[in-house]
Design a protein around this motif. Structure first.
Motif, mmCIF file in Angstrom:
data_model
loop_
_atom_site.group_PDB
_atom_site.id
_atom_site.type_symbol
_atom_site.label_atom_id
_atom_site.label_comp_id
_atom_site.label_asym_id
_atom_site.label_seq_id
_atom_site.Cartn_x
_atom_site.Cartn_y
_atom_site.Cartn_z
ATOM 1 N N UNK A 1 0.852 -1.186 0.000
ATOM 2 C CA UNK A 1 0.000 0.000 0.000
ATOM 3 C C UNK A 1 0.899 1.251 0.000
ATOM 4 N N UNK A 2 0.814 2.032 -1.066
ATOM 5 C CA UNK A 2 1.636 3.228 -1.192
ATOM 6 C C UNK A 2 1.303 4.191 -0.057
ATOM 7 N N UNK B 1 -3.354 -6.097 4.922
ATOM 8 C CA UNK B 1 -3.184 -5.555 3.563
ATOM 9 C C UNK B 1 -2.442 -6.537 2.675
ATOM 10 N N UNK B 2 -1.395 -7.145 3.217
ATOM 11 C CA UNK B 2 -0.603 -8.114 2.429
ATOM 12 C C UNK B 2 -1.449 -9.320 2.050
ATOM 13 N N UNK B 3 -2.314 -9.758 2.956
ATOM 14 C CA UNK B 3 -3.191 -10.880 2.660
ATOM 15 C C UNK B 3 -4.126 -10.565 1.502
ATOM 16 N N UNK B 4 -4.658 -9.354 1.470
ATOM 17 C CA UNK B 4 -5.586 -8.974 0.404
ATOM 18 C C UNK B 4 -4.856 -8.806 -0.924
ATOM 19 N N UNK C 1 -0.180 -0.885 13.488
ATOM 20 C CA UNK C 1 0.501 -0.713 12.199
ATOM 21 C C UNK C 1 0.795 -2.071 11.568
ATOM 22 N N UNK C 2 1.354 -2.972 12.350
ATOM 23 C CA UNK C 2 1.750 -4.271 11.797
ATOM 24 C C UNK C 2 0.538 -5.161 11.528
ATOM 25 N N UNK C 3 -0.482 -5.084 12.384
ATOM 26 C CA UNK C 3 -1.709 -5.858 12.151
ATOM 27 C C UNK C 3 -2.340 -5.470 10.817
ATOM 28 N N UNK C 4 -2.489 -4.166 10.598
ATOM 29 C CA UNK C 4 -3.109 -3.692 9.361
ATOM 30 C C UNK C 4 -2.239 -4.026 8.164
ATOM 31 N N UNK C 5 -0.915 -3.939 8.319
ATOM 32 C CA UNK C 5 -0.010 -4.277 7.220
ATOM 33 C C UNK C 5 -0.189 -5.725 6.782
ATOM 34 N N UNK C 6 -0.283 -6.621 7.730
ATOM 35 C CA UNK C 6 -0.455 -8.037 7.390
ATOM 36 C C UNK C 6 -1.815 -8.294 6.751
#
Length: 247
Positions: free
Chosen positions: A141-142, A241-244, A234-239
């Motif tokens: 995610x940019x 995002x990576x899953x999607x 931050x890290x929860x949302x990042x993971x």
């Protein structure tokens, strides 16, 4: 001592009661309900409503629970010094709820569809904004960090439509962060406040609020409130995002 799902149900005045209690536990355990009402600038009815929402039958029971909770924290402090694991453990217990999961889903809905994400913060929030922007960019995610309150903000730019800003402020009263969030909103940016207090100025003006309710630790002008909840978010949302991205 107060479950996250119950804190989420508080209105503005009830949040003011929570904030005062959280910051003055030693004093509150000796206060009458009228004294607390005067200090928190609310009515006694509001305090009773707060106590009921937290699962207590009345003010006396609430005050006793505060005293017991503080005593357990003091005992831990005497044994091992300030034990940061106690509030952090409470945080992780509180976030394992349906209400908190729904809150993250709401944030993700806007973040996923955003052309870019802006993370803003001042002081310690600056380092967290920079970390979050890089971490989310790694997840696909940019994202950019904005840490200069005087940085020129583009106006009437189509790219800002549906852009999301994550505004980081422990107190929710940082005038620099509030100023950046205000300018963003004026240009169509969806603002998500990540703050310790749901009754703060930043929380009230934002489109979505993620409050983590940790005890504020201050030494003089220095704020040593733990930032673990923000790193976790931050890290929860990042993971997520990576899953999607990989689906």
């Amino acid at each position: 001592m107060f479950p996250y799902d119950k804190l989420r149900t508080l209105n503005g005045l009830e949040s003011a009661v929570y904030t005062y209690i959280n910051q003055h536990q030693a004093t509150v355990e000796k206060m009458t309900i009228r004294e607390l009402a005067e200090k928190a600038h609310v009515s006694t009815t509001t305090i009773l409503r707060f106590a009921n929402k937290m699962g207590f039958e009345g003010y006396s029971e609430l005050r006793y629970a505060i005293k017991q909770h503080r005593a357990s924290l003091m005992q831990a402090k005497e044994e091992v010094g300030y034990d940061i694991t106690v509030p952090i453990a409470e945080f992780f217990e509180n976030v394992n709820t349906t209400d908190f999961a729904n809150l993250i889903d709401q944030a993700l809905k806007h973040i996923v569809s955003a052309p870019m994400v802006l993370l803003c913060g001042i002081g310690t929030g600056q380092a967290l904004a920079e970390y979050g922007a890089r971490y989310w960019s790694n997840a696909g995610k940019f994202s950019l960090s904005i840490t200069d309150p005087y940085y020129p903000f583009p106006t009437h730019n189509p790219i800002l439509n549906n852009t999301v800003m994550i505004a980081l402020s422990v107190s929710g009263e940082s005038h620099q962060v509030i100023e950046m969030a205000t300018r963003a909103q004026q240009n169509g940016v969806y603002v998500i406040a990540v703050t310790n207090r749901a009754d703060s100025t930043l929380a009230h003006m934002s489109d979505l609020v993620i409050a983590y309710y940790m005890p504020e630790i201050k030494h003089g002008d220095l704020n040593l409130t733990t930032q673990v909840p923000i790193i976790y978010l931050i890290e929860l949302i990042a993971h997520r995002l990576a899953e999607q991205t990989t689906d």
